[in-house]
Design a protein around this motif. Structure first.
Motif, mmCIF file in Angstrom:
data_model
loop_
_atom_site.group_PDB
_atom_site.id
_atom_site.type_symbol
_atom_site.label_atom_id
_atom_site.label_comp_id
_atom_site.label_asym_id
_atom_site.label_seq_id
_atom_site.Cartn_x
_atom_site.Cartn_y
_atom_site.Cartn_z
ATOM 1 N N VAL A 160 0.869 -1.182 0.000
ATOM 2 C CA VAL A 160 0.000 0.000 0.000
ATOM 3 C C VAL A 160 0.903 1.227 0.000
ATOM 4 O O VAL A 160 1.888 1.298 0.738
ATOM 5 C CB VAL A 160 -0.953 0.006 1.225
ATOM 6 C CG1 VAL A 160 -0.199 0.029 2.539
ATOM 7 C CG2 VAL A 160 -1.912 1.179 1.145
ATOM 8 N N GLU A 161 0.592 2.172 -0.877
ATOM 9 C CA GLU A 161 1.365 3.409 -0.974
ATOM 10 C C GLU A 161 0.470 4.576 -0.591
ATOM 11 O O GLU A 161 -0.625 4.738 -1.126
ATOM 12 C CB GLU A 161 1.904 3.590 -2.395
ATOM 13 C CG GLU A 161 2.844 2.472 -2.845
ATOM 14 C CD GLU A 161 4.094 2.361 -1.986
ATOM 15 O OE1 GLU A 161 4.582 3.413 -1.492
ATOM 16 O OE2 GLU A 161 4.593 1.239 -1.814
ATOM 17 N N LEU A 162 0.953 5.403 0.355
ATOM 18 C CA LEU A 162 0.152 6.518 0.852
ATOM 19 C C LEU A 162 0.246 7.701 -0.099
ATOM 20 O O LEU A 162 1.322 8.010 -0.625
ATOM 21 C CB LEU A 162 0.607 6.925 2.248
ATOM 22 C CG LEU A 162 0.490 5.832 3.314
ATOM 23 C CD1 LEU A 162 0.860 6.375 4.673
ATOM 24 C CD2 LEU A 162 -0.910 5.243 3.340
ATOM 25 N N HIS A 163 -0.886 8.343 -0.308
ATOM 26 C CA HIS A 163 -0.978 9.477 -1.211
ATOM 27 C C HIS A 163 -0.715 10.770 -0.458
ATOM 28 O O HIS A 163 -1.314 11.013 0.597
ATOM 29 C CB HIS A 163 -2.383 9.525 -1.838
ATOM 30 C CG HIS A 163 -2.676 10.779 -2.567
ATOM 31 N ND1 HIS A 163 -3.483 11.775 -2.045
ATOM 32 C CD2 HIS A 163 -2.256 11.229 -3.777
ATOM 33 C CE1 HIS A 163 -3.560 12.768 -2.902
ATOM 34 N NE2 HIS A 163 -2.836 12.473 -3.961
ATOM 35 N N ALA A 164 0.214 11.595 -0.983
ATOM 36 C CA ALA A 164 0.477 12.936 -0.469
ATOM 37 C C ALA A 164 1.229 12.900 0.868
ATOM 38 O O ALA A 164 1.343 11.852 1.512
ATOM 39 C CB ALA A 164 -0.817 13.735 -0.345
ATOM 40 N N PRO A 165 1.733 14.063 1.290
ATOM 41 C CA PRO A 165 2.482 14.132 2.545
ATOM 42 C C PRO A 165 1.644 14.684 3.692
ATOM 43 O O PRO A 165 0.554 15.204 3.492
ATOM 44 C CB PRO A 165 3.604 15.109 2.193
ATOM 45 C CG PRO A 165 2.938 16.090 1.269
ATOM 46 C CD PRO A 165 1.903 15.298 0.483
ATOM 47 N N GLY A 166 2.183 14.597 4.890
ATOM 48 C CA GLY A 166 1.542 15.162 6.071
ATOM 49 C C GLY A 166 1.893 14.372 7.315
ATOM 50 O O GLY A 166 2.336 13.217 7.224
ATOM 51 N N PRO A 167 1.702 14.958 8.486
ATOM 52 C CA PRO A 167 2.054 14.250 9.727
ATOM 53 C C PRO A 167 1.251 12.976 9.937
ATOM 54 O O PRO A 167 1.789 11.966 10.413
ATOM 55 C CB PRO A 167 1.793 15.287 10.825
ATOM 56 C CG PRO A 167 0.919 16.325 10.189
ATOM 57 C CD PRO A 167 1.267 16.343 8.749
ATOM 58 N N ALA A 168 -0.042 12.970 9.604
ATOM 59 C CA ALA A 168 -0.833 11.741 9.749
ATOM 60 C C ALA A 168 -0.303 10.658 8.823
ATOM 61 O O ALA A 168 -0.238 9.468 9.192
ATOM 62 C CB ALA A 168 -2.302 12.022 9.445
ATOM 63 N N HIS A 169 0.087 11.051 7.620
ATOM 64 C CA HIS A 169 0.632 10.104 6.646
ATOM 65 C C HIS A 169 1.935 9.496 7.169
ATOM 66 O O HIS A 169 2.194 8.301 7.007
ATOM 67 C CB HIS A 169 0.884 10.809 5.320
ATOM 68 C CG HIS A 169 -0.330 11.463 4.732
ATOM 69 N ND1 HIS A 169 -0.970 12.534 5.333
ATOM 70 C CD2 HIS A 169 -1.024 11.215 3.593
ATOM 71 C CE1 HIS A 169 -1.995 12.901 4.589
ATOM 72 N NE2 HIS A 169 -2.057 12.119 3.532
#
Length: 398
Positions: free
Chosen positions: A314-323
């Motif tokens: 699974v690849e996470l979309h976009a950046p961010g602290p939750a990601h």
């Protein structure tokens, strides 16, 4: 010690109000400038545009707080509906909240759910003194990243195949070991295919390369043309090829049969059940998930475990602290997406962090990685003066 109060007292009587009951939720839409980004997401030095985001802050009866900045401003009505659904719940009752949210938004796309769920995770972490990744059982502290570009376009920094290759070389010099191009948005496959092949020639032996058409290619034939270029250049994946919106499982199964490059779909597929349906129908090789889009951290981890059960990544979309916290807690994943970036250094992320957190292109470590925030909850702090000063809407649910 369990910081939550029991549902019943020892003699079976109903207890009084719970200290960890959610009693107030505030939601803002706020705006901020983007410099170096022109219309249509094109990298243009000196260009100025504006973006809006959601900010959520929730509070329990005893004054504990959780917060999150993310999501999309057009989902305000859904976020407010989700806030009403979780008001009065225990701050730790995330599965109950997930179930309520799913039903509350059963006729919607559920894009407003993520910010509420993530804020609940942040709140729980602050009450327990644990980071989200600790609560999830994660142990990664550094996340390998790929640079994910703005779109190609005239008058910008990514106007030609050579410009994409030059920028990939620049990103490699910064430490990145993965690079994803978003091609031109005119629907023609010609320049995309040329850029793909040039990237393979110039840097394919040093970086994992990806192509994301963002559904701009018009037809199956166009998607096949660019996909064959990805095969020639040995690309790591080929994402959302054409204008079906990334939803047509049958068409993408046929593409998978005709190409060797793995497909990645799911950015436009909302939630566990829809993602499972697409994947089991053989519509994708890599599975996509996003805490902002897929009912928060709770929904993202469900998708990650589903993919793991099938033996897929699974690849996470976009950046961010939750990601970052999710990725730190997922075994079957490869790269953190640092998007959207270009030679002009335009940044689409809100400038609201007071703790040094950054998703700027140049913030990558020499090892090509980004750190997982430490500290309770998401491990970040926000500039609420900036958010409220630039607010366009403010909703209070209590």
């Amino acid at each position: 010690m369990d910081v939550r109060l029991r549902d019943k007292t020892e003699n079976g009587a109903e207890p009084g109000p719970r200290a960890s009951e959610i009693v107030r939720i505030e939601i803002w839409i706020f705006s901020y400038p983007m410099v170096g980004v022109g219309p249509g997401g094109i990298d243009v030095t000196g260009a100025k545009s504006e973006r809006t985001r959601l900010a959520v802050r929730m509070e329990t009866r005893d004054g504990a707080r959780g917060a999150y900045v993310g999501g999309q401003a057009n989902a305000l009505a859904q976020a407010a509906a989700c806030a009403r659904a979780v008001l009065g719940l225990d701050a730790f009752a995330r599965e109950r909240a997930y179930e309520r949210i799913r039903r509350q938004l059963r006729k919607e796309d559920r894009m407003g759910a993520g910010v509420i769920d993530v804020a609940m995770w942040d709140l729980a972490g602050h009450r327990l003194g644990l980071s989200v990744s600790q609560m999830l059982g994660g142990n990664k502290t550094r996340l390998p990243a790929y640079a994910s570009t703005w779109f190609g376009g005239e008058g910008g920094g990514l106007t030609t195949p050579e410009a994409f290759a030059d920028f990939a070389e620049e990103c490699y010099g910064l430490g990145y070991r993965g690079f994803k191009m978003h091609g031109w948005t005119d629907g023609s496959p010609t320049r995309d295919a040329a850029a793909v092949r040039l990237l393979g020639q110039r840097i394919g032996d040093r970086m994992a390369l990806m192509h994301d058409a963002a559904c701009h290619l018009r037809s199956f034939a166009d998607a096949l043309e660019v996909g064959r270029a990805c095969d020639d250049a040995n690309f790591f994946w080929y994402e959302d090829p054409y204008s079906d919106g990334g939803l047509a499982a049958h068409a993408h199964r046929r593409l998978r049969e005709m190409l060797k490059t793995p497909l990645l779909l799911g950015e436009h597929v909302r939630g566990l059940e829809s993602m499972a349906t697409l994947t089991i129908a053989d519509g994708t090789d890599f599975v996509r998930a996003d805490p902002d889009f897929d009912i928060g951290i709770t929904g993202t981890m469900k998708i990650a475990h589903f993919a793991e059960a099938l033996g897929l990544d699974v690849e996470l979309h976009a950046p961010g602290p939750a990601h970052r916290h999710c990725m730190a807690s997922i075994r079957n994943t490869n790269f953190y997406e640092l998007s959207m970036v270009g030679p002009s250094r335009g940044n689409f992320n809100a400038p609201v962090y007071t703790c040094g957190y950054s998703d700027d292109l140049d913030s990558v470590g020499a090892d090509g990685c980004f750190p997982v925030p430490e500290g309770p909850g998401l491990g970040v702090s926000y500039d609420w003066d900036y958010i409220t000063r630039n607010a366009k809407s403010h909703v209070v649910i209590e």
